[in-house]
Scaffold this motif. Structure first.
Motif, short mmCIF file in Angstrom:
data_model
loop_
_atom_site.label_atom_id
_atom_site.label_comp_id
_atom_site.label_asym_id
_atom_site.label_seq_id
_atom_site.Cartn_x
_atom_site.Cartn_y
_atom_site.Cartn_z
N LEU A 1 0.83 -1.20 0.00
CA LEU A 1 0.00 0.00 0.00
C LEU A 1 0.86 1.25 0.00
N LYS A 2 1.90 1.24 0.87
CA LYS A 2 2.73 2.44 1.00
C LYS A 2 3.89 2.47 0.01
N GLY A 3 4.18 1.28 -0.58
CA GLY A 3 5.34 1.22 -1.48
C GLY A 3 6.64 1.30 -0.71
N LYS A 4 6.59 0.92 0.56
CA LYS A 4 7.80 0.99 1.40
C LYS A 4 8.09 -0.39 1.97
N THR A 5 9.36 -0.80 1.90
CA THR A 5 9.76 -2.05 2.52
C THR A 5 9.92 -1.81 4.03
N VAL A 6 9.39 -2.73 4.83
CA VAL A 6 9.49 -2.59 6.29
C VAL A 6 10.40 -3.68 6.85
N GLU A 7 10.03 -4.93 6.56
CA GLU A 7 10.86 -6.05 7.01
C GLU A 7 12.02 -6.24 6.02
N VAL A 8 12.98 -7.08 6.42
CA VAL A 8 14.05 -7.43 5.48
C VAL A 8 13.55 -8.60 4.65
N GLY A 9 13.31 -8.33 3.34
CA GLY A 9 12.83 -9.40 2.46
C GLY A 9 13.97 -10.37 2.16
N ARG A 10 13.62 -11.66 1.99
CA ARG A 10 14.64 -12.68 1.69
C ARG A 10 14.26 -13.42 0.43
N ALA A 11 15.25 -13.72 -0.41
CA ALA A 11 15.00 -14.53 -1.60
C ALA A 11 16.32 -15.14 -2.04
N HIS A 12 16.23 -16.17 -2.88
CA HIS A 12 17.44 -16.87 -3.32
C HIS A 12 17.49 -16.94 -4.84
N PHE A 13 18.71 -16.82 -5.39
CA PHE A 13 18.88 -17.07 -6.82
C PHE A 13 20.32 -17.53 -7.05
N GLU A 14 20.55 -18.08 -8.25
CA GLU A 14 21.89 -18.61 -8.57
C GLU A 14 22.38 -18.06 -9.89
N THR A 15 23.72 -17.86 -9.97
CA THR A 15 24.35 -17.55 -11.25
C THR A 15 25.25 -18.75 -11.58
N GLN A 16 26.11 -18.57 -12.58
CA GLN A 16 26.97 -19.68 -13.01
C GLN A 16 27.78 -20.28 -11.86
N SER A 17 28.33 -19.42 -11.00
CA SER A 17 29.28 -19.93 -10.01
C SER A 17 28.88 -19.68 -8.55
N THR A 18 27.77 -18.98 -8.33
CA THR A 18 27.46 -18.57 -6.96
C THR A 18 25.99 -18.72 -6.63
N ARG A 19 25.70 -19.12 -5.38
CA ARG A 19 24.33 -19.09 -4.85
C ARG A 19 24.20 -17.81 -4.03
N PHE A 20 23.16 -17.04 -4.29
CA PHE A 20 22.98 -15.77 -3.58
C PHE A 20 21.73 -15.80 -2.71
N THR A 21 21.82 -15.14 -1.56
CA THR A 21 20.62 -14.82 -0.79
C THR A 21 20.47 -13.31 -0.85
N ILE A 22 19.33 -12.85 -1.35
CA ILE A 22 19.07 -11.39 -1.41
C ILE A 22 18.46 -10.96 -0.08
N LEU A 23 19.01 -9.92 0.51
CA LEU A 23 18.42 -9.31 1.70
C LEU A 23 17.98 -7.91 1.29
N ASP A 24 16.68 -7.71 1.17
CA ASP A 24 16.15 -6.42 0.71
C ASP A 24 15.86 -5.57 1.94
N ALA A 25 16.77 -4.65 2.27
CA ALA A 25 16.65 -3.88 3.51
C ALA A 25 15.74 -2.67 3.31
N PRO A 26 15.02 -2.27 4.37
CA PRO A 26 14.18 -1.07 4.25
C PRO A 26 15.03 0.19 4.09
N GLY A 27 14.53 1.13 3.27
CA GLY A 27 15.29 2.38 3.06
C GLY A 27 14.81 3.50 3.96
N HIS A 28 13.58 3.39 4.47
CA HIS A 28 13.01 4.49 5.24
C HIS A 28 13.69 4.61 6.60
N LYS A 29 13.89 5.85 7.05
CA LYS A 29 14.67 6.05 8.29
C LYS A 29 14.01 5.42 9.52
N SER A 30 12.68 5.26 9.49
CA SER A 30 12.01 4.65 10.64
C SER A 30 12.40 3.18 10.81
#
Length: 533
Positions: free
Chosen positions: A163-192
């Motif tokens: 609704l607000k278009g703002k990330t609150v929690e740290v989102g988690r997701a996984h993806f892979e490239t040729q040589s590496t497994r990654f975990t994405i941590l999508d951190a909130p940008g808002h100062k609160s």
């Protein structure tokens, strides 16, 4: 005929007693064994040819003995079992060694820079989200009159965030490239939500600083009070040693892939990154992208999109980043960031040192509860073992989930993590509120790995000369903005920390007050260490 009938009757009786096999008296036990191994046809022939003897009972018992006690060597069997186990463990070790390396990537930057959109686009490009799902998100975003937010919906899953278009929690997701497994941590940008961002960055190996190239947006994020500055300083303090600076929204009409705008942003950011402690030649990479359109993400851009850029794509940069190796044989340390109940107690965290196996006995510090590892989950997969750098969910027995708090550490029993209420640290003062002075008695909130704890400055030991980086001789009573100081800090409750020189991940911290980061520091000495487990 009568004689033949009697012989047949005796044969049948004997066969009943011996499971259908007639055993003549003059057969020795070796022959019995051979009989045992003989094919069925041969046995039938022997039944026909055998001549019964009066002592069939004895022969039957001998045969049963052979059947019940086949030749068996316990020592050999034990040795074979040990060899099989060793071979299995070796195969597991090999599988572990051949596994792609694993990196945690935290997306940081000012609110609305496009962090969640880039995260969503990565998942789409790496095949984690299908076209149907994307269409569903597009429709949902359109219904909310927020057409350009649909990619962010992949990462921002709860309704408040959408609704607000703002990330609150740290989102988690996984993806892979040729040589590496990654975990994405999508951190909130808002100062609160900076404390949430701190918990995300404390688990990260590399940071992606997202900057909006759109006119006015870069300036807002970069000026005093903008989250771009604070996030960079926090990331460095929290151990994010490598930074990819992605200049996003290059496709925006106010930018239109302008080289001048890209260069202006880079020129403003480099001095600031240097001042924050980054080596901009070795540890920082700049590149232009469009998160919404997926340009320069998984593949390099054509000259028709951006004629002046011939550098690598975002995925190429991620793949090529080198990070210092971690010690799989060190003492085990896993700061707990969360816990829940699921067929027992499950704790979550990132392994900072050592390795863990199913069946291990460990200790939860600081409350010294001995626990046993029942199951280990890496991403969504159940695994037998895991090494440093992995994000895990570990099911343990021997403790209830209500007895665990974020910031507790799952630790090796032989070499447990130190527990203290007081320590000495080297602090860099960033920005005190309303030009306050920093002195003994100053109170703040301490953030160190997953620990969030109130603390008080007990004593200023010495001020550090910023030119020589050595302590000054004169006694210091207070310091102001920009100063570096060695001081003694006390916390209300026992916490698990390490000296920075021993374990950087458990020895670096930030001090915050009233929603602002006022200082960053590292632990140099542990005082009042509680006795080990």
């Amino acid at each position: 005929m009568d004689l033949e009938a009697e012989i047949r009757a005796l044969q049948l009786d004997s066969a009943d007693e011996n499971n259908g096999v007639v055993i003549p008296e003059d057969h020795n036990s070796d022959e019995v064994e051979n009989l045992d191994k003989a094919p069925e046809e041969d046995l039938k022939d022997e039944v026909q040819e055998s001549v019964p003897v009066p002592d069939e009972q004895q022969a039957s018992e001998d045969h049963d003995e052979v059947m019940l006690h086949p030749v068996h060597n316990p020592a050999k069997a034990k040795e074979k079992a040990a060899q099989d186990k060793a071979a299995k463990e070796e195969a597991e070790d090999e599988a572990e060694a051949n596994k792609k390396r694993h990196l945690n990537v935290v997306f940081i930057g000012h609110v609305d820079a496009g962090k969640s959109t880039i995260g969503g686009q990565i998942l789409y490009l790496s095949g984690q989200v299908d076209e149907r799902q994307i269409q569903k998100y597009e429709k949902e975003a359109k219904d909310k009159s927020r057409e350009s937010w649909y990619m962010a919906y992949i990462m921002d899953t709860n309704e408040e965030e959408r609704l607000k278009g703002k990330t609150v929690e740290v989102g988690r997701a996984h993806f892979e490239t040729q040589s590496t497994r990654f975990t994405i941590l999508d951190a909130p940008g808002h100062k609160s939500y900076v404390p949430n961002m701190i918990s995300g960055a404390s688990q990260a190996d590399i940071g992606v600083l997202v900057i909006s190239a759109r006119k006015g947006e870069f300036e807002t994020g970069y000026e005093r009070g903008g989250q771009t500055r604070e996030h960079v300083q926090l990331a460095k303090t929290l151990g994010v040693s490598k930074l990819i600076v992605v200049v996003n929204k290059m496709d925006d009409p106010t930018v239109n892939w302008s080289k001048e705008r890209y260069d202006e942003i880079e020129q403003k950011m480099v001095p600031f990154l240097k001042a924050s402690g980054y080596n901009t030649k070795k540890d920082v990479v700049f590149l232009p992208i469009s998160g919404l359109m997926g340009k320069n993400m998984d593949q390099r851009m054509g000259q028709n999109v951006c004629p002046w850029w011939s550098g690598p794509s975002f995925f190429e940069v991620l793949d090529s980043i080198e990070i210092p190796p971690r010690d799989p044989n060190g003492p085990f340390r896993m700061p707990i960031i969360d816990k829940f109940k699921d067929m027992g107690t499950v704790v979550m965290g990132k392994v900072e040192s050592g390795s863990i196996r199913e069946g291990d006995s460990l200790v939860v510090m600081p409350n010294k509860e001995h626990v046993k590892v029942v199951a280990i989950y890496c991403d969504e997969d159940k695994v037998k073992r895991a090494g440093p750098g992995e994000n895990l969910r570990v099911r343990i027995t021997g403790i209830e989930d209500e007895d665990i708090l974020a910031g507790f550490v799952l630790s090796s029993i032989v070499n447990p993590v130190p527990v203290v209420t007081e320590f000495v640290a080297q602090l860099q003062i960033l920005e005190l509120l309303d030009n306050a002075i920093f002195t003994a008695g100053y109170k703040a909130i301490l953030h160190i790995h997953a620990v969030v704890e109130e603390c008080e400055i007990i004593e200023l030991k010495s001020q550090i000369d910023l030119k020589t980086r050595k302590p000054m001789k004169k006694k210091v009573l207070f310091v102001k903005n920009g100063a570096a100081v060695v001081c003694r800090i006390q916390v209300t409750n026992s916490i698990c920390i390490e000296k920075f020189s021993d374990f950087p991940q458990l020895g670096r911290f930030t001090l915050r007050t009233e929603g602002k980061t006022i200082a960053v520091g590292k632990v140099t000495e542990l005082l009042s260490a509680a006795s080990s487990a």
